[in-house]
Design a protein around this motif. Structure first.
Motif, PDB file in Angstrom:
ATOM      1  N   THR A 130       0.810  -1.219   0.000  1.00  0.00           N
ATOM      2  CA  THR A 130       0.000   0.000   0.000  1.00  0.00           C
ATOM      3  C   THR A 130       0.843   1.269   0.000  1.00  0.00           C
ATOM      4  O   THR A 130       0.291   2.371  -0.108  1.00  0.00           O
ATOM      5  CB  THR A 130      -0.916   0.022   1.236  1.00  0.00           C
ATOM      6  OG1 THR A 130      -0.108  -0.085   2.421  1.00  0.00           O
ATOM      7  CG2 THR A 130      -1.924  -1.105   1.201  1.00  0.00           C
ATOM      8  N   ALA A 131       2.168   1.169   0.144  1.00  0.00           N
ATOM      9  CA  ALA A 131       3.020   2.355   0.225  1.00  0.00           C
ATOM     10  C   ALA A 131       2.836   3.244  -0.998  1.00  0.00           C
ATOM     11  O   ALA A 131       2.823   2.767  -2.133  1.00  0.00           O
ATOM     12  CB  ALA A 131       4.487   1.938   0.349  1.00  0.00           C
ATOM     13  N   GLY A 132       2.712   4.547  -0.781  1.00  0.00           N
ATOM     14  CA  GLY A 132       2.550   5.462  -1.903  1.00  0.00           C
ATOM     15  C   GLY A 132       3.800   5.568  -2.751  1.00  0.00           C
ATOM     16  O   GLY A 132       3.730   5.679  -3.973  1.00  0.00           O
ATOM     17  N   LYS A 133       4.953   5.557  -2.101  1.00  0.00           N
ATOM     18  CA  LYS A 133       6.242   5.592  -2.786  1.00  0.00           C
ATOM     19  C   LYS A 133       7.035   4.347  -2.413  1.00  0.00           C
ATOM     20  O   LYS A 133       6.950   3.854  -1.279  1.00  0.00           O
ATOM     21  CB  LYS A 133       7.039   6.834  -2.369  1.00  0.00           C
ATOM     22  CG  LYS A 133       6.436   8.159  -2.806  1.00  0.00           C
ATOM     23  CD  LYS A 133       6.738   8.457  -4.262  1.00  0.00           C
ATOM     24  CE  LYS A 133       6.315   9.870  -4.638  1.00  0.00           C
ATOM     25  NZ  LYS A 133       6.630  10.204  -6.037  1.00  0.00           N
ATOM     26  N   VAL A 134       7.804   3.849  -3.368  1.00  0.00           N
ATOM     27  CA  VAL A 134       8.707   2.735  -3.085  1.00  0.00           C
ATOM     28  C   VAL A 134      10.049   3.334  -2.668  1.00  0.00           C
ATOM     29  O   VAL A 134      10.715   4.014  -3.444  1.00  0.00           O
ATOM     30  CB  VAL A 134       8.885   1.829  -4.322  1.00  0.00           C
ATOM     31  CG1 VAL A 134       9.857   0.691  -4.009  1.00  0.00           C
ATOM     32  CG2 VAL A 134       7.533   1.270  -4.763  1.00  0.00           C
ATOM     33  N   LEU A 135      10.418   3.086  -1.425  1.00  0.00           N
ATOM     34  CA  LEU A 135      11.674   3.585  -0.874  1.00  0.00           C
ATOM     35  C   LEU A 135      12.585   2.408  -0.550  1.00  0.00           C
ATOM     36  O   LEU A 135      12.140   1.449   0.092  1.00  0.00           O
ATOM     37  CB  LEU A 135      11.440   4.385   0.413  1.00  0.00           C
ATOM     38  CG  LEU A 135      11.025   5.859   0.331  1.00  0.00           C
ATOM     39  CD1 LEU A 135       9.707   6.027  -0.401  1.00  0.00           C
ATOM     40  CD2 LEU A 135      10.935   6.462   1.727  1.00  0.00           C
TER      41      LEU A 135
END
Length: 556
Positions: free
Chosen positions: A390-395
């Motif tokens: 669900t993370a908005g950005k892949v870090l």
């Protein structure tokens, strides 16, 4: 009616000039169409606790699933090239995580070049590894699964794209922390008022998340109105449309009400009335705004006992916290940043308001020593990795431009019992200016110092410097040092020139310019810029930025 609003946005995309505008309108149309279902899915405290427990039990598996879908199967992901330069295939990563654990694996990846500075992640500087430049933009780090979002930020007209996203999937993923925060602090049923700006601020995100999280949000105030104050009018229009859709579904989402800084007493009066009627009230917002409410209450003779103030966006310094406590209110800090959401929540058994329990169910964290351009100090930088689909950005090992101390120690508070033993302390930014809860990255401001001011008033970049300071009540001030040998410098004109230049950076710069102008944050001192021990004059100076070394036994 709800469907018509969403479908109008989708139809407008077909006529919109430019692929970026069209794709954003399509995504916003999907956002509006998905909003009613998002608002109807309520989450109880029991459900939130179960979700967090499951995430904690499956951190490694969740991480590998995100990397497979968000990196390996996503051709545009810059991490594919970073992993290739490190000669690490997905099978190697699986084996490394399984055999050594998540954080040790991330340290090995970092040593092999799989990491990003904050500037690289934002698209401000090129990503170069082993002499090879890896083409990418800030948008390339977005989760490819997300299709229902509202884009906020700069589209890159005068520089690289710096768009952030309000995404329904990411907002759902952040819900358990929000629910548990209120339970842990005993404010589940309390009335809430928020003083947080419309986009590009995070006020709309919090307003829409309130109902499904069971939060009784009664009032939403903003110091930004859109258009006249430098904030894009499209943000105001999109906010109005989203709130209208939410209210048509039956959700009691308040409309944002303009509240300038000099009228903070209105929030103090709201809180006083709620405490008188119910015994408790909650005010959420950036720390500096909470200080303004506390000062207004104290000056008006309003006792804020029974009020809980929850704030983030800037360090809760001793002066700021003391001013809030003087009003009678209780203060609770939180630590978050837009790309990841909540990072930490205040320990209930600590006297340090900046002592946070690290929310490791959705993030991993390691530290890396780093020399800081512009400040000439070395810090142990926080490097974050997102773990959830669900993370908005892949870090993956992305610097947040923050540093601090990470340790594990028993405290006996509710967060520890929930499975969060890791503490973050002494959290500070090492390359940002923060005032009134709005943050500007140093590189944005450095150009103004190096180019704009000398071009207008003469001298060189060595004659100008910005420093973040704090007055006796805890109000943040940004001091513009101007060398006294420069003749004929109109201080008011210098302040206005700086504010105008900030407004042209992007939407965040416009918000900062408006807020700093309202609050009188920016001051001028005719004195020589501070020099480092080696005689260097940096465009930004911070008396707070000091070297930090990870303590022995660091368990990040």
């Amino acid at each position: 009616m709800v469907d018509r609003l969403g479908r109008r946005a989708l139809s407008a995309a077909r006529a919109a000039p430019g692929d970026d505008i069209a794709s954003e309108l399509v995504a916003f149309g999907r956002f509006l169409l998905g909003l009613p279902r998002f608002l109807r899915q309520r989450m109880s405290a029991a459900e939130a606790e179960a979700i967090l427990a499951d995430r904690l039990a499956h951190r490694e598996q969740n991480f590998l699933a995100l990397i497979r879908h968000g990196v390996i199967e996503h051709a545009a992901s810059p991490y594919r090239a970073l992993l290739a330069e490190a000669r690490c295939e997905f099978a190697d990563l699986e084996r490394l995580v399984t055999e050594r654990g998540l954080e040790p694996a991330l340290r090995e990846l970092h040593a092999a070049g799989v990491h990003l500075t904050f500037e690289e992640f934002k698209g401000r500087v090129p990503v170069v590894r082993n002499g090879r430049e890896i083409p990418c933009t800030a948008d390339d780090f977005s989760n490819p699964s997300h299709r229902r979002y509202f884009a906020v930020g700069s589209g890159g007209t005068t520089g690289p794209s710096r768009r952030a996203r309000m995404d329904l999937m990411a907002m759902r993923g952040r819900m358990p922390h929000r629910v548990m925060f209120r339970k842990v602090h005993g404010i589940t049923d309390a009335a809430v008022a928020r003083w947080q700006n419309i986009p590009p601020g995070n006020g709309l995100t919090h307003a829409l998340m309130a109902a499904p999280a069971g939060e009784r949000l009664e009032a939403w105030y903003t110091s930004s109105v859109g258009g006249a104050d430098g904030t894009s009018s499209r943000f105001l229009l999109a906010t109005q449309v989203a709130v209208t859709v939410a209210r048509l579904t039956g959700s009691k989402v308040p409309r944002p009400v303009f509240l300038p800084f000099d009228q903070a007493i209105r929030l103090a009066q709201w809180a006083e009335a709620r405490v008188r009627a119910e015994g408790v009230a909650v005010i959420r917002g950036p720390v500096s705004r909470l200080v303004r409410v506390a000062v207004a209450a104290t000056e008006a003779g309003i006792d804020l006992r029974g009020v809980v103030m929850g704030g983030g966006g800037e360090p809760p310094t001793p002066a700021k916290v003391a001013t809030i406590l003087k009003s009678g209110a209780r203060f609770v800090a939180n630590y978050s940043f837009s790309e990841a959401g909540s990072v930490g929540s205040a320990c209930l058994h600590s006297d340090d308001p900046n002592d946070q329990h690290f929310l490791q169910d959705h993030l991993a964290l390691i530290q890396s020593p780093r020399m800081v351009p512009g400040f000439a100090v070395e810090v142990a930088a926080f490097c974050f990795t997102t773990l959830l689909p669900t993370a908005g950005k892949v870090l993956i090992n992305v610097e947040s431009d923050d540093y601090g101390v990470i340790d594990q120690r028993p405290c006996g508070c509710a967060w520890e019992r929930l499975g969060y033993p890791t503490h973050l302390r002494g959290i500070r930014s090492f390359k940002k200016l923060t005032g009134e809860g709005i943050t500007l990255v140093g590189s944005d401001v450095e150009r103004v110092i190096d180019e704009v001011l000398p071009a207008r008033f003469g001298g060189s970049p060595l004659d100008y410097q910005l420093e973040e300071t704090e007055d006796e009540r805890g109000f943040t001030q940004v001091v513009l040092r101007i060398a006294p040998h420069l003749p004929n410098v109109d201080e008011a004109a210098a302040v206005q020139l700086l504010l105008d230049a900030l407004r042209r950076i992007d939407a965040g710069g416009a918000s900062a310019s408006n807020a700093w102008s309202q609050a009188g944050t920016l001051r001028v001192r005719r004195e020589a810029p501070h020099a480092t021990a080696r005689g260097k004059v940096m465009p930004l100076h911070s008396s707070r930025a000091t070297a930090v070394v990870p303590p022995r036994g660091d368990t990040s």
